[in-house]
Enzyme design. Structure first.
Site, PDB file in Angstrom:
ATOM      1  N   GLU A 148       0.229  -9.089  -1.307  1.00  0.00           N
ATOM      2  CA  GLU A 148      -0.566  -8.562  -0.192  1.00  0.00           C
ATOM      3  C   GLU A 148      -1.720  -7.710  -0.722  1.00  0.00           C
ATOM      4  O   GLU A 148      -1.933  -6.566  -0.365  1.00  0.00           O
ATOM      5  CB  GLU A 148       0.297  -7.752   0.786  1.00  0.00           C
ATOM      6  CG  GLU A 148      -0.350  -7.576   2.150  1.00  0.00           C
ATOM      7  CD  GLU A 148       0.430  -6.664   3.072  1.00  0.00           C
ATOM      8  OE1 GLU A 148       1.137  -7.194   3.942  1.00  0.00           O
ATOM      9  OE2 GLU A 148       0.333  -5.427   2.926  1.00  0.00           O
TER      10      GLU A 148
ATOM     11  N   HIS B 113       3.970   5.316  13.871  1.00  0.00           N
ATOM     12  CA  HIS B 113       4.422   6.150  12.757  1.00  0.00           C
ATOM     13  C   HIS B 113       3.282   6.653  11.873  1.00  0.00           C
ATOM     14  O   HIS B 113       3.517   7.422  10.946  1.00  0.00           O
ATOM     15  CB  HIS B 113       5.385   5.365  11.876  1.00  0.00           C
ATOM     16  CG  HIS B 113       4.717   4.276  11.089  1.00  0.00           C
ATOM     17  ND1 HIS B 113       4.367   3.071  11.642  1.00  0.00           N
ATOM     18  CD2 HIS B 113       4.308   4.227   9.795  1.00  0.00           C
ATOM     19  CE1 HIS B 113       3.781   2.325  10.731  1.00  0.00           C
ATOM     20  NE2 HIS B 113       3.733   2.991   9.590  1.00  0.00           N
TER      21      HIS B 113
ATOM     22  N   ASP C 162       0.790  -1.236   0.000  1.00  0.00           N
ATOM     23  CA  ASP C 162       0.000   0.000   0.000  1.00  0.00           C
ATOM     24  C   ASP C 162       0.819   1.281   0.000  1.00  0.00           C
ATOM     25  O   ASP C 162       0.322   2.340   0.374  1.00  0.00           O
ATOM     26  CB  ASP C 162      -0.926   0.006   1.226  1.00  0.00           C
ATOM     27  CG  ASP C 162      -0.163  -0.105   2.547  1.00  0.00           C
ATOM     28  OD1 ASP C 162       1.084   0.028   2.552  1.00  0.00           O
ATOM     29  OD2 ASP C 162      -0.817  -0.324   3.582  1.00  0.00           O
TER      30      ASP C 162
ATOM     31  N   ARG D 274       0.470   8.526   9.904  1.00  0.00           N
ATOM     32  CA  ARG D 274       0.187   9.938   9.690  1.00  0.00           C
ATOM     33  C   ARG D 274      -1.083  10.385  10.400  1.00  0.00           C
ATOM     34  O   ARG D 274      -1.163  11.510  10.908  1.00  0.00           O
ATOM     35  CB  ARG D 274       0.050  10.240   8.190  1.00  0.00           C
ATOM     36  CG  ARG D 274       1.332  10.127   7.401  1.00  0.00           C
ATOM     37  CD  ARG D 274       1.076  10.218   5.905  1.00  0.00           C
ATOM     38  NE  ARG D 274       2.306  10.018   5.142  1.00  0.00           N
ATOM     39  CZ  ARG D 274       3.093  11.005   4.729  1.00  0.00           C
ATOM     40  NH1 ARG D 274       2.768  12.250   4.991  1.00  0.00           N
ATOM     41  NH2 ARG D 274       4.184  10.751   4.042  1.00  0.00           N
TER      42      ARG D 274
ATOM     43  N   GLU E  56      -2.339   5.095   2.573  1.00  0.00           N
ATOM     44  CA  GLU E  56      -2.200   3.695   2.204  1.00  0.00           C
ATOM     45  C   GLU E  56      -3.474   3.079   1.628  1.00  0.00           C
ATOM     46  O   GLU E  56      -3.406   2.260   0.703  1.00  0.00           O
ATOM     47  CB  GLU E  56      -1.719   2.883   3.410  1.00  0.00           C
ATOM     48  CG  GLU E  56      -0.274   3.128   3.791  1.00  0.00           C
ATOM     49  CD  GLU E  56      -0.076   4.324   4.703  1.00  0.00           C
ATOM     50  OE1 GLU E  56       1.072   4.604   5.064  1.00  0.00           O
ATOM     51  OE2 GLU E  56      -1.082   5.003   5.041  1.00  0.00           O
TER      52      GLU E  56
END
Length: 373
Positions: free
Chosen positions: A118, A213, A96, A215, A132
């Protein structure tokens, strides 16, 4: 003539999940080359070194404070030259990231087939995770072959009218990479970071591994996360290990609010084998990472996920993972429950891992043989 496959990735998580696949592909009759965008640089290089992979094409696109639009434009431009010169029969991308979606798009523009490792994870909320979720959906619309880690992921793709014959359920390649790494650790592999952790952390206490991490957690989210960790650290029987992401939006609140605690160890980001080593030692894990939600259950570690939604609902349904958001009271309460109630801990730690058996790479290669040869 052997079919040519170009494997593209750019971030540390992609590299972890694709490196073991590269090794499996190199056992096959395909010609394999690796292209990295270096969307992450230092963290990417650590993984490449550990998995003993030297890229054939290194675009080296990481710059400080680069916007997603600038990064996307540079990937388009640089990938176009790689695709023109190498002319692969298939481009393989993962997951992603901006790298995955733009590399797939660049291949599409040149009429080159794309495989998506994935594939099929969804929240259907375009802002969570950002960017993502949309990256993954874009890649899914472009891809010709879809390697879904679970039946849930496959069903997401089918509901979007993806051709059934283009989808195969493989498990997640992260389990292949994890088990490969555990094997090296069990065989005596060590490094300076592992030695440093051994010397600084009191492993007679309950060790909590923390990563963050995302956003969408920048700002108030990370302030609340730090508040929760400070409350947890008030317990004398706890040690917290927190490898701090390099993004300033993570570094500032974490260092400002948590640097004064003797039992909170703020470290630089860990290389992959060191991270797997500390995961093995941890009592529980608190994270907003997607990959950790998949890896930790294979090690029997309960995971509290600091997000409101997840594109990996299988772990929640299996009971290995619990969503706790970024409310400080909720995070701390759930951590205390796992620390203090053995029955709750045992139920999470022994739940079935829905993400695979370590044979995903072999399934991907067999599928590609059936489609490309």
């Amino acid at each position: 003539m052997s079919k040519k496959i170009l494997v593209c990735f750019g971030t540390r998580p992609e590299a972890i999940k694709m490196s073991s696949l590269v090794h499996e592909l190199r056992k096959s009759e395909f010609e394999i080359k690796v292209c990295v965008t270096a969307q992450h640089r230092e963290m990417l290089d650590q993984v490449l070194d550990f998995f003993e992979i030297t890229p054939d094409f290194d675009l080296n696109l990481m710059t400080a404070n680069q916007t997603l639009n600038k990064l996307s434009g540079r990937i388009f431009t640089e990938m176009d030259g790689v695709l023109e010169n190498y002319a692969p029969d298939l481009v393989l991308v993962h997951g992603d990231t901006t790298t995955s979606s733009i590399c797939a798009w660049a291949a599409f523009h040149r009429g080159i087939a794309t495989g998506h490792v994935e594939a099929g994870l969804r929240t259907y909320n375009k802002y969570a995770p950002f960017p993502e979720e949309i990256n993954r959906q874009i890649t899914g619309r472009i891809a010709d072959f879809h390697f879904a880690p679970t039946e849930t992921s496959k069903n997401n793709l089918l509901s979007e009218h993806t051709a059934a014959e283009s989808i195969t359920v493989t498990g997640n390649t992260v389990i292949d990479s994890l088990l490969w790494t555990v094997g090296k650790l069990d065989s005596g592999f060590s490094n300076d970071r592992i030695s440093e952790l051994e010397s600084k952390v009191d492993f007679t206490k309950k060790v909590i591994l923390v990563t963050g991490h995302r956003r969408e957690n920048f700002g108030d989210g990370f302030l609340n996360i730090c508040k929760a960790l400070a409350e947890i650290a008030s317990r004398p029987d706890v040690e917290i290990v927190f490898p701090v992401h390099l993004n300033p939006n993570v570094q500032k609140p974490v260092n400002d609010l948590l640097s004064g605690y003797d039992n909170i160890h703020l470290t630089e980001p860990l290389d992959y084998p060191s991270f797997v080593w500390i995961m093995k030692q941890a009592t529980l894990i608190i994270t907003d990472s997607g990959g950790v939600q998949e890896e930790a259950p294979s090690l029997g570690k309960p995971v509290l996920v600091m997000r409101e939604t997840t594109e990996r609902p299988e772990a929640v349904e299996a009971g290995t993972v619990k969503l706790v958001g970024t409310d400080s009271d909720v995070i701390a309460r759930n951590a205390f429950e796992l620390l203090d109630q053995p029955s709750v801990y045992e139920k999470m730690s022994k739940a079935y891992n829905p993400y695979g058996d370590g044979k995903a790479n072999a399934r991907i290669v067999e599928f590609l043989k059936s489609k490309l040869t």
